[in-house]
Scaffold this active site. Structure first.
Site, mmCIF file in Angstrom:
data_model
loop_
_atom_site.group_PDB
_atom_site.id
_atom_site.type_symbol
_atom_site.label_atom_id
_atom_site.label_comp_id
_atom_site.label_asym_id
_atom_site.label_seq_id
_atom_site.Cartn_x
_atom_site.Cartn_y
_atom_site.Cartn_z
ATOM 1 N N ARG A 32 -4.748 -2.687 1.714
ATOM 2 C CA ARG A 32 -3.360 -2.349 2.052
ATOM 3 C C ARG A 32 -3.157 -2.404 3.566
ATOM 4 O O ARG A 32 -2.152 -2.937 4.054
ATOM 5 C CB ARG A 32 -3.038 -0.947 1.513
ATOM 6 C CG ARG A 32 -1.672 -0.431 1.921
ATOM 7 C CD ARG A 32 -1.317 0.883 1.242
ATOM 8 N NE ARG A 32 -2.258 1.969 1.505
ATOM 9 C CZ ARG A 32 -2.119 3.212 1.053
ATOM 10 N NH1 ARG A 32 -1.081 3.521 0.289
ATOM 11 N NH2 ARG A 32 -3.009 4.137 1.325
ATOM 12 N N ARG A 58 4.418 10.852 5.066
ATOM 13 C CA ARG A 58 4.506 12.029 4.171
ATOM 14 C C ARG A 58 5.793 12.028 3.367
ATOM 15 O O ARG A 58 5.837 12.568 2.264
ATOM 16 C CB ARG A 58 4.406 13.317 4.986
ATOM 17 C CG ARG A 58 3.097 13.497 5.709
ATOM 18 C CD ARG A 58 1.922 13.524 4.752
ATOM 19 N NE ARG A 58 0.644 13.604 5.460
ATOM 20 C CZ ARG A 58 -0.541 13.498 4.876
ATOM 21 N NH1 ARG A 58 -0.623 13.282 3.569
ATOM 22 N NH2 ARG A 58 -1.637 13.575 5.575
ATOM 23 N N TYR A 100 -10.792 3.828 -4.010
ATOM 24 C CA TYR A 100 -9.591 4.221 -3.269
ATOM 25 C C TYR A 100 -9.668 3.737 -1.821
ATOM 26 O O TYR A 100 -8.707 3.217 -1.263
ATOM 27 C CB TYR A 100 -9.375 5.742 -3.313
ATOM 28 C CG TYR A 100 -8.298 6.176 -2.341
ATOM 29 C CD1 TYR A 100 -6.971 5.794 -2.530
ATOM 30 C CD2 TYR A 100 -8.616 6.926 -1.201
ATOM 31 C CE1 TYR A 100 -5.979 6.150 -1.618
ATOM 32 C CE2 TYR A 100 -7.637 7.285 -0.295
ATOM 33 C CZ TYR A 100 -6.320 6.899 -0.499
ATOM 34 O OH TYR A 100 -5.346 7.244 0.411
ATOM 35 N N TYR A 152 -5.805 9.676 10.017
ATOM 36 C CA TYR A 152 -7.024 10.330 9.529
ATOM 37 C C TYR A 152 -8.244 9.742 10.245
ATOM 38 O O TYR A 152 -8.292 8.526 10.488
ATOM 39 C CB TYR A 152 -7.219 10.060 8.021
ATOM 40 C CG TYR A 152 -6.400 10.885 7.053
ATOM 41 C CD1 TYR A 152 -5.709 12.019 7.430
ATOM 42 C CD2 TYR A 152 -6.342 10.502 5.704
ATOM 43 C CE1 TYR A 152 -4.971 12.745 6.492
ATOM 44 C CE2 TYR A 152 -5.608 11.223 4.768
ATOM 45 C CZ TYR A 152 -4.919 12.346 5.180
ATOM 46 O OH TYR A 152 -4.193 13.051 4.264
ATOM 47 N N GLU A 183 -1.956 17.049 -7.542
ATOM 48 C CA GLU A 183 -1.104 16.460 -6.500
ATOM 49 C C GLU A 183 0.330 16.469 -7.006
ATOM 50 O O GLU A 183 0.567 16.266 -8.193
ATOM 51 C CB GLU A 183 -1.584 15.029 -6.216
ATOM 52 C CG GLU A 183 -0.869 14.338 -5.071
ATOM 53 C CD GLU A 183 -1.520 12.993 -4.731
ATOM 54 O OE1 GLU A 183 -2.680 12.997 -4.249
ATOM 55 O OE2 GLU A 183 -0.877 11.963 -4.943
HETATM 56 C C1 3EB Z 1 -3.516 12.655 1.083
HETATM 57 O O1 3EB Z 1 -2.612 13.340 1.545
HETATM 58 C C2 3EB Z 1 -3.690 12.709 -0.388
HETATM 59 O O2 3EB Z 1 -3.034 6.428 -0.129
HETATM 60 O O3 3EB Z 1 -0.979 6.055 -0.720
HETATM 61 C C3 3EB Z 1 -1.358 10.986 -1.212
HETATM 62 C C4 3EB Z 1 -0.280 10.101 -1.231
HETATM 63 C C5 3EB Z 1 -2.630 10.496 -0.998
HETATM 64 C C6 3EB Z 1 -0.463 8.733 -1.021
HETATM 65 C C7 3EB Z 1 -1.943 6.810 -0.536
HETATM 66 C C8 3EB Z 1 -2.809 9.128 -0.792
HETATM 67 C C9 3EB Z 1 -1.739 8.245 -0.795
HETATM 68 O O4 3EB Z 1 -4.283 11.980 1.783
HETATM 69 C C10 3EB Z 1 -3.816 11.390 -1.011
#
Ligand code: 3EB
Length: 345
Positions: A161, A226, A154, A213, A336
């Protein structure tokens, strides 16, 4: 010629874009001229059905955990045109494009290279074709939590990306909503929606933006928003595309041991996101019970009843929902939820 009630319903909805959860039998009721794309989480469709010529027709290996509908159809209010640019298949109207790209990982030197070249191809194609605004991305590939060369796949995907998207000036401001989920079979697959005019990026007050992050979660932070709010030009119809939402507050995973508690935390997160949209954009949306469609990714199929029990307290029985077995992109995450809200302005 008579028009079946199902087909009639989707012929004149007046919406620019609509998602429909359907199944192998009912998919043939849809007017192929208005299908932007089909995402099939069930058994392969027979090749003789009249949708066989729709190349934006992807099978994703996330086993469906519930009876009934396991095909997601994206329908347009207007007739669609078809196109292809190297690995990219797309169907489009004047306003929007639905695209799919499928790569063979054995053709890539690594998962990060695969993701970098897929994203580069998407970015270059949509810019050339005039649908330069990404609204929503779905990323699917196997063994998402496995390490290769000391890096979780991941996280390596995230690096590729980021490399592709960061060539866009000020790219973080334009990031679309997304999901990234681990499948059971080979194949690196991306499904996306893009438009000629931009959507609005939405963040969640309970969560740090994923693109901010800290690097404890990988060498490059995940490039997604989001949610994306899209006001369609016609019919006072807007849509909120809600990204895959997990039990993360701030940047930390909560309740690594409990699927039920993770589900509750996801609902808190989605409600907070929706309240933020309501307050910032004066729209008539309140909470998760307003969602038009939900997809729920569950790591361990045995946990489905725990998830259902919590959801039942917050959802209306009529809300279309698909439960899929999928690996979530942090090892401690067990569930999720993503989806769409249709909003009448
Ligand atoms: C998160 O909030 C959970 O890498 O495209 C959720 C939605 C998550 C999209 C992405 C990752 C992705 O970090 C993981």
């Amino acid at each position: 010629m008579s028009v079946s009630p199902f087909r009639k319903k989707y012929l004149h909805s007046g919406k620019t874009l609509e998602a429909v959860y359907t199944n192998r039998r009912s998919v043939s009721e849809l007017d192929p001229a208005r299908i932007l794309g089909l995402v099939n989480y069930g058994a392969p469709l027979e090749s003789d059905i009249h949708h066989a010529d729709i190349r934006t027709n992807l099978r994703i290996s996330l086993p469906s955990l519930s009876e009934g509908n396991n095909i997601e159809a994206w329908i347009s209010g207007d007739p669609v045109k078809t196109g292809q640019m190297s690995n990219l298949h797309y169907r489009h109207t004047d306003d929007l494009m639905f695209g799919t790209i499928e790569m063979n990982e054995s053709d890539c030197s690594s998962i990060s290279q695969c993701s970098r070249s897929a994203y580069t191809e998407i970015i270059e194609s949509i810019q050339q074709l005039g649908y330069q605004h990404l609204l929503r991305m779905w990323n699917y590939f196997p063994d998402i939590n496995k390490d290769t060369d000391g890096l979780e796949r991941y996280r390596a995907f995230t690096v590729g990306r980021h490399q592709a998207l960061s060539v866009i000036p000020d790219f973080e401001r334009y990031l679309p909503s997304a999901s990234a989920v681990g499948t059971q079979k080979n194949g690196f697959k991306i499904v996306f929606l893009a438009a000629t005019k931009p959507g609005i990026q939405v963040e969640n007050p309970r969560q740090i933006s994923a693109f901010h992050y800290p690097d404890t979660y990988g060498p490059k932070s995940p490039s997604f928003a989001r949610a994306t709010l899209k006001h369609w030009p016609e019919g006072k119809h807007s849509q909120l595309f809600i990204s895959g939402t997990a039990s993360i507050v701030g940047h930390e995973t909560l309740y690594p041991e409990s699927t039920s508690k993770q589900t509750e935390e996801i609902i808190n997160n989605i409600n907070s996101l929706i309240e933020n949209v309501r307050d910032s954009h004066q729209l008539n949306v309140n909470n998760i019970a307003d969602m038009s469609f939900l997809k729920v990714y569950i790591r361990h199929p045995k946990d489905i009843n725990d998830v259902k029990k919590v959801l039942k307290l917050h959802l209306k029985p009529s809300q279309p929902i698909m439960f899929l077995q999928g690996d979530i992109c942090r090892r401690e995450l067990l569930v999720e939820i993503e989806g769409v809200i249709d909003i009448q302005r």
